[in-house]
Design a protein around this motif. Structure first.
Motif, short mmCIF file in Angstrom:
data_model
loop_
_atom_site.label_atom_id
_atom_site.label_comp_id
_atom_site.label_asym_id
_atom_site.label_seq_id
_atom_site.Cartn_x
_atom_site.Cartn_y
_atom_site.Cartn_z
N HIS A 77 0.84 -1.20 0.00
CA HIS A 77 0.00 0.00 0.00
C HIS A 77 0.87 1.25 0.00
O HIS A 77 1.94 1.29 0.63
N SER A 78 0.42 2.27 -0.70
CA SER A 78 1.10 3.57 -0.67
C SER A 78 0.04 4.66 -0.80
O SER A 78 -1.08 4.41 -1.25
N THR A 79 0.41 5.86 -0.41
CA THR A 79 -0.56 6.96 -0.52
C THR A 79 -0.89 7.26 -1.97
O THR A 79 -2.03 7.62 -2.30
N ALA A 80 0.10 7.11 -2.87
CA ALA A 80 -0.15 7.36 -4.29
C ALA A 80 -1.14 6.34 -4.85
O ALA A 80 -2.06 6.70 -5.60
N LYS A 81 -0.96 5.10 -4.47
CA LYS A 81 -1.87 4.05 -4.94
C LYS A 81 -3.27 4.26 -4.36
O LYS A 81 -4.27 4.09 -5.06
N ARG A 82 -3.34 4.63 -3.10
CA ARG A 82 -4.64 4.87 -2.47
C ARG A 82 -5.37 6.00 -3.18
O ARG A 82 -6.57 5.89 -3.47
N ARG A 83 -4.66 7.07 -3.48
CA ARG A 83 -5.31 8.20 -4.14
C ARG A 83 -5.81 7.80 -5.53
O ARG A 83 -6.93 8.18 -5.93
N PHE A 84 -5.00 7.04 -6.28
CA PHE A 84 -5.44 6.60 -7.59
C PHE A 84 -6.69 5.73 -7.48
O PHE A 84 -7.67 5.93 -8.21
N MET A 85 -6.67 4.77 -6.58
CA MET A 85 -7.79 3.84 -6.45
C MET A 85 -9.05 4.55 -5.99
O MET A 85 -10.16 4.27 -6.49
N GLU A 86 -8.91 5.47 -5.05
CA GLU A 86 -10.08 6.22 -4.59
C GLU A 86 -10.67 7.07 -5.70
O GLU A 86 -11.89 7.13 -5.88
N ARG A 87 -9.78 7.71 -6.45
CA ARG A 87 -10.25 8.57 -7.53
C ARG A 87 -10.88 7.75 -8.66
O ARG A 87 -11.89 8.16 -9.24
N PHE A 88 -10.29 6.61 -8.97
CA PHE A 88 -10.84 5.77 -10.03
C PHE A 88 -12.21 5.24 -9.63
O PHE A 88 -13.14 5.18 -10.45
N THR A 89 -12.33 4.86 -8.37
CA THR A 89 -13.61 4.35 -7.87
C THR A 89 -14.69 5.43 -7.96
O THR A 89 -15.79 5.19 -8.49
N LYS A 90 -14.36 6.62 -7.47
CA LYS A 90 -15.35 7.70 -7.41
C LYS A 90 -15.70 8.24 -8.80
O LYS A 90 -16.88 8.52 -9.09
N THR A 91 -14.68 8.37 -9.66
CA THR A 91 -14.88 9.02 -10.95
C THR A 91 -15.37 8.07 -12.04
O THR A 91 -16.17 8.46 -12.89
N ILE A 92 -14.90 6.83 -12.01
CA ILE A 92 -15.18 5.91 -13.11
C ILE A 92 -16.14 4.78 -12.70
O ILE A 92 -17.16 4.56 -13.36
N LEU A 93 -15.83 4.08 -11.62
CA LEU A 93 -16.59 2.87 -11.31
C LEU A 93 -17.96 3.16 -10.70
O LEU A 93 -18.98 2.61 -11.14
N GLU A 94 -18.01 3.99 -9.68
CA GLU A 94 -19.28 4.23 -8.99
C GLU A 94 -20.35 4.84 -9.88
O GLU A 94 -21.51 4.40 -9.84
N PRO A 95 -20.03 5.82 -10.73
CA PRO A 95 -21.08 6.36 -11.61
C PRO A 95 -21.66 5.32 -12.57
O PRO A 95 -22.79 5.47 -13.04
#
Length: 424
Positions: A77-95
């Protein structure tokens, strides 16, 4: 003789098409070491969707480096990976209501496909994969077995087994193009699978590109894709979409299949995913499929690319509202409006594509080669693809300025006309 000729492997390819030494690049332009400027309609074969040295991503990467951010982390785990995954989830997957897990592997598209094939075989207990004529999925042995081009397959040195190829269901054909016959293939396969005496068993997965970029910019028919997915569900096979070259906004939506009514079990992504040109690959896998992995069972040293996570997260900011994709659709229409008259003027020419990926099929590889060379001499980078290299592929950065787009289009149209007016 240059160091490249002296020491670089004979395998080198693109440098033979563009025989200069590139030095700098910004957005849709590259400059060689002699100061010559080129408009880039190649964009790293879809890697540079957001242009060379994208300013927003460059700043994010420089800030991360200056802060001593983690550049390599395997799958820790890293902060960079967490930010990417959170952003991908919110912007791409959840919608999109997509529950898919994110699997990171080695940083290229072929790694993505290899992982998809493995999990399909594990999840179903079957070995066979169905792929399609003119498809391109990578150069490592599993992905290469799914690739149709014999020029690539012939370099394997071993049999490429456990993959069957069937005709691709394209939405548009030319009279002399062998890419035909795909319309009825789903019904034919269904009949074979239902016939206990056919000798044909259902596969582990169907692997398909919605647009075969390297195969000649062949766009799949929407209903054909839907029928293929329905067949996969009917026989208990996975439906895998290879979105490596035409995803990440290329078609005017994040995924190329967003408007096609599809719900893939696995989506293969790479190329534009890392945003800045930094390498990154990721599979989106439905949870019920992903659960078949054991920890560490599919690994890779460079699946924890910190700089790619940083730039890739910034790339996702382009998709936080609809404005950027609307710009892509507008530019795509400009591309189509500029090149479609070629189809009307020359019987041998066909234009195919959507969004900001288009192919000009000139019917002959020698013609296409002459067009690519003439464009290069005139300051435009385009490439040839498809059977025999007969298709000029236009895949500029999505961020290309209007002036560069129009100038590049003018150049490719002019040289295509000149070449087509000369009888071979």
């Amino acid at each position: 003789m240059s160091i490249f000729e002296q020491r670089e492997s004979e395998i080198r390819g693109y440098c033979r098409v563009y025989p200069v030494v590139f030095d700098t690049a910004s957005n849709a332009r590259q400059t060689d070491d002699q100061g010559n400027d080129y408009i880039d309609f190649f964009a790293g074969a879809g890697v540079l969707n957001f242009g060379h040295n994208n300013e927003r991503m460059k700043k994010a990467v420089i800030d991360y480096i200056n802060a001593d951010g983690v550049t390599h982390s395997l799958d820790m785990h890293s902060t960079a990976k967490r930010r990417f995954m959170e952003r991908f989830t919110k912007t791409i997957l959840e919608p999109r209501g997509m529950p898919h897990k994110m699997q990171f592997m080695g940083p290229t598209g072929t790694n993505s496909v290899e992982a998809a094939l493995k999990i399909a075989r594990r999840a179903t207990g079957r070995t066979e994969i169905v792929a399609f004529t003119h498809g391109f999925h990578g150069m490592t042995l599993g992905a290469l077995a799914c690739t149709a081009n014999q020029a690539f397959r012939g370099a394997a040195g071993v049999p490429l087994n456990h993959v069957s190829h069937y005709p691709f269901g394209a939405d548009k054909h030319t009279a002399d193009n062998p890419l035909s016959g795909g319309a009825g293939v789903v019904d034919e396969l269904r009949a074979l699978y239902r016939d206990g005496s056919s000798g044909v068993l259902p596969p582990a997965a169907f692997l398909v590109e919605t647009i075969q970029a390297e195969g000649g910019v062949n766009v799949a028919d929407k209903k054909w894709l839907q029928d293929l997915q329905a067949l996969a569900q009917e026989v208990g096979a996975l439906f895998i979409i290879d979105d490596i070259q035409v995803g990440c906004g290329r078609t005017g939506s994040y995924f190329s299949f967003d408007t096609l009514g599809l719900d893939p079990d696995v989506v293969c992504l790479a190329k534009g995913l890392g945003g800045w040109g930094t390498p990154m690959a990721m599979n989106l896998v439905k949870p019920e499929v992903d659960k078949h992995w054991n920890p560490g069972e599919h690994t890779g040293t460079f699946r924890g690319q910190g700089l790619s996570f940083v730039a890739g997260a910034e790339a996702l900011s382009y998709f936080e509202d609809a404005s950027f994709m609307q710009e892509v659709l507008v530019k795509g229409k400009q591309m189509l409006d500029a090149i479609s008259p070629l189809e009307d003027k020359f019987d041998a020419v066909q234009v195919r594509g959507t969004g900001m990926i288009y192919g000009i099929d000139v019917g002959d590889g020698e013609r296409a080669k002459a067009i690519v060379s003439a464009c290069f001499a005139d300051g435009l980078l385009v490439s040839a693809c498809g059977s025999g290299g007969r298709v000029i592929k236009l895949i500029p950065p999505l961020t290309i300025p209007d002036a560069d787009l129009l100038q590049g289009l003018k150049t490719v149209v002019a040289h295509t006309q000149k070449v087509m007016e000369v009888k071979l």
